[in-house]
Design a protein around this motif. Structure first.
Motif, short mmCIF file in Angstrom:
data_model
loop_
_atom_site.label_atom_id
_atom_site.label_comp_id
_atom_site.label_asym_id
_atom_site.label_seq_id
_atom_site.Cartn_x
_atom_site.Cartn_y
_atom_site.Cartn_z
N ALA A 1 0.51 -2.06 -11.88
CA ALA A 1 0.94 -2.14 -10.48
C ALA A 1 1.56 -0.81 -10.03
N ARG B 1 -1.23 1.64 -9.37
CA ARG B 1 -1.92 1.32 -8.11
C ARG B 1 -1.09 1.76 -6.91
N GLU B 2 0.24 1.56 -7.00
CA GLU B 2 1.10 1.95 -5.89
C GLU B 2 1.10 3.46 -5.69
N ARG C 1 -2.05 4.34 -3.91
CA ARG C 1 -2.04 3.93 -2.51
C ARG C 1 -1.21 4.90 -1.65
N ILE C 2 -0.05 5.30 -2.18
CA ILE C 2 0.80 6.24 -1.43
C ILE C 2 0.10 7.59 -1.28
N TYR D 1 7.86 3.57 3.64
CA TYR D 1 8.77 4.26 2.72
C TYR D 1 9.75 5.15 3.47
N CYS E 1 8.13 8.83 0.59
CA CYS E 1 6.92 8.62 -0.22
C CYS E 1 6.98 9.43 -1.50
N ARG F 1 9.43 7.97 -3.96
CA ARG F 1 8.90 6.76 -4.60
C ARG F 1 7.85 7.11 -5.65
N LEU G 1 8.03 6.09 -9.66
CA LEU G 1 6.97 5.37 -10.34
C LEU G 1 6.42 6.17 -11.53
#
Length: 310
Positions: free
Chosen positions: A245, A248-249, A252-253, A268, A274, A277, A281
């Motif tokens: 996950a 994937r995030e 996506r960002i 965000y 962004c 984040r 991650l």
């Protein structure tokens, strides 16, 4: 003086052996049980005729047997009394072995006699005691269960390969007996992995040195050992969904930033949000990766045993 023998060679005076010859017999009994004339000549600095007289003296006293196994001429020290005097009466080195086991023992001895200054742990009892003294549970040590009529017997470090331990590092030797695949090497590494992890958690360097006979074996072995110094296997199944996950995030960002998707960016806060984040991650993914299995490795060919001759 060879420190790791702890003076055990002096017990061989009762069998007629003193000095360097007693040291040699003690080294062989504790690390292999067998030796070739080439090994004997190199270590004692004698010619092959004197080596033959040494072997003949041992066989005439019924302390050893001169044998040919797998096309290789060896001398096997077989007298139980000698092993008992060295405090290793129940070690299996004095018994017959298959050509593969024989070569593994010879390679082990070959490595040790080139580095007798290291603090080797020659017996199972010494290995177990040394690691338990560090607070490492016995259950983390490699083990094999032998089943017999009298019940099960558990042997720690069942391959009896050399291990040296000092305050800064632990050195494990792998002897490659000429298998066509790396399955045995992977199995040996798997059996030691929990022990290596425990040692590294204490701040000790874990090093593996492989000794082989041929160029093909050394190249194949180096590939495996090099991989062990890199990333270990994938995370556990329970952690995998969270990590997927996170990946994937991040994707996506990054797509949103490249495509100027203001809706996703706004979620965000702004572009800086962004990037923050993404950094979080990536830290999560980085921390989930296990570290190296070992810290360093080496591999070498045995000159004395190359080609299969004595």
């Amino acid at each position: 003086m060879i420190t790791h023998l702890k003076g055990r060679e002096t017990a061989l005076e009762a069998f007629g052996w003193t000095g360097r010859k007693a040291e040699w017999i003690a080294l062989v009994c504790l690390h292999s049980g067998v030796f070739t004339r080439a090994q004997l000549c190199d270590w004692l600095g004698i010619d092959r005729w004197r080596a033959m007289r040494f072997v003949r003296a041992m066989t005439e006293r019924r302390q050893a047997a001169d044998e040919t196994v797998g096309g290789r001429k060896v001398c096997r020290i077989s007298a139980r009394g000698i092993y008992r005097a060295l405090g290793a009466e129940h070690i299996r080195h004095r018994r017959n072995a298959s050509p593969e086991v024989l070569l593994r023992r010879l390679l082990s001895l070959d490595h040790v006699i080139d580095r007798t200054d290291l603090p080797w742990l020659p017996t199972e009892a010494e290995k177990v005691a040394a690691f338990e003294a560090l607070g490492i549970e016995r259950g983390l040590l490699p083990v094999r269960v032998y089943r017999g009529a009298a019940g099960d017997t558990r042997r720690r470090f069942p391959l009896k390969l050399p291990v040296a331990l000092d305050p800064a590092r632990a050195l494990f030797v792998y002897a490659e007996p000429g298998y066509r695949t790396t399955t045995a090497l992977h199995s040996w590494g798997g059996a030691h992995r929990r022990l290596w992890r425990a040692l590294r958690s204490q701040g000790r360097s874990v090093e593996v040195e492989a000794v082989v006979c041929t160029r093909r074996e050394i190249d194949r072995t180096r590939i495996v050992l090099r991989n062990w110094t890199n990333a270990a296997p994938a995370p556990s199944r329970s952690a995998a969904p969270e990590l997927r996950a996170a990946a994937r995030e991040i994707a996506r960002i990054e797509r949103a930033i490249r495509g100027s998707d203001e809706t996703v960016v706004a979620g965000y806060g702004d572009l800086q949000g962004c990037l923050v984040r993404i950094a979080e991650l990536k830290d999560l993914l980085r921390s989930s990766r296990p570290g190296p299995v070992i810290d360093a490795f080496g591999a070498c060919r045995s000159v004395r045993l190359a080609g299969g001759g004595p």
